[in-house]
Design a protein around this motif. Structure first.
Motif, mmCIF file in Angstrom:
data_model
loop_
_atom_site.group_PDB
_atom_site.id
_atom_site.type_symbol
_atom_site.label_atom_id
_atom_site.label_comp_id
_atom_site.label_asym_id
_atom_site.label_seq_id
_atom_site.Cartn_x
_atom_site.Cartn_y
_atom_site.Cartn_z
ATOM 1 N N CYS A 106 0.595 -8.596 2.751
ATOM 2 C CA CYS A 106 0.698 -7.685 4.304
ATOM 3 C C CYS A 106 -0.843 -7.965 4.921
ATOM 4 O O CYS A 106 -1.869 -7.644 5.662
ATOM 5 C CB CYS A 106 0.083 -5.928 3.815
ATOM 6 N N CYS A 126 3.253 -3.919 6.677
ATOM 7 C CA CYS A 126 3.963 -4.014 5.834
ATOM 8 C C CYS A 126 4.685 -2.981 5.804
ATOM 9 O O CYS A 126 5.796 -2.303 4.096
ATOM 10 C CB CYS A 126 3.443 -5.032 4.695
ATOM 11 N N GLN A 127 3.939 -2.177 6.021
ATOM 12 C CA GLN A 127 4.112 -0.601 4.837
ATOM 13 C C GLN A 127 4.663 0.066 6.387
ATOM 14 O O GLN A 127 6.098 1.761 5.566
ATOM 15 C CB GLN A 127 2.682 0.316 5.367
#
Length: 209
Positions: A106, A126-127
């Motif tokens: 991330c 990355c979320q």
């Protein structure tokens, strides 16, 4: 083996194939891929025919972004704009969406803006889900900024995004009309030539008999 009398027909067939291929060449653009961290100071003009992508590979493309060297200060961004020279009043949204995004640490965030010094309108990291899509409205540029987190490794980070221009108004069918007229004229000419050729053949056969 082509007989002498069939040569005009063969030439017509070759001409038709060449004509169709030329129409395909007019309507298709080749793929363009920009690399964040490598293509520095890039502004790309796209239309609805453009096939444009942005990619990043941390093993090769991240060093310039984190170097702090002023000559690399624009390596963290790519700017997109639209322009239709045939229809200056055409209206487009510029949209970006991920094809794949791999970032285990991330370590990377993409910020999307509509001007250089504005706050991000949307971000991707990355979320986010892979069905993400962000667009700027007609007349606005899309600024894509790459941010690398300090203290995190981006060596294994890779991603690929698609950038498209989506037309929001009804296109003026000028090209379609022109191509339709040309196609109609071409068919009429071919039909007339074939008729003349066969008519001459019939006359020659009557003279022979």
């Amino acid at each position: 083996m082509i007989r002498k009398d069939d040569r005009p027909l063969s030439s017509l067939c070759v001409f038709c194939v060449a004509f169709i291929c030329s129409l395909q060449w007019i309507t298709v653009d080749s793929q363009t891929i920009y690399r964040l961290g490598t293509d520095c100071g890039t502004t790309s003009t796209i239309t609805e025919k453009s096939n444009t992508q942005i990619e990043f590979d941390g093993r090769y493309d991240g060093d310039k972004v984190t170097s702090g060297d002023l000559k690399y200060q624009q390596c963290d961004r790519i700017i997109f704009q639209t322009k239709n020279y045939d229809e200056p009043d055409a209206r487009y949204n510029i949209c970006i969406s991920p094809i794949y995004f791999k970032d285990r640490e991330c370590a990377v965030t993409l910020d999307f803006k509509n001007s250089l010094f504005a706050s991000p309108l949307k971000s991707f990291d990355c979320q986010n889900r892979m069905d993400f899509k962000f667009c700027v409205s007609n007349g606005e540029k899309l600024y894509v900024f790459l941010n690398l987190s300090e203290g995190k490794s981006f060596a294994q980070t890779t991603f690929l995004f698609r950038v498209v221009a989506e037309r929001t108004d009804e296109p003026t069918p000028v090209l379609a009309i022109v191509l339709g007229v040309l196609g109609g004229v071409l068919l009429v000419v071919i039909a007339a030539i074939i008729f003349i050729i066969y008519r001459r053949r019939n006359k020659q056969r009557h003279l022979v008999t």
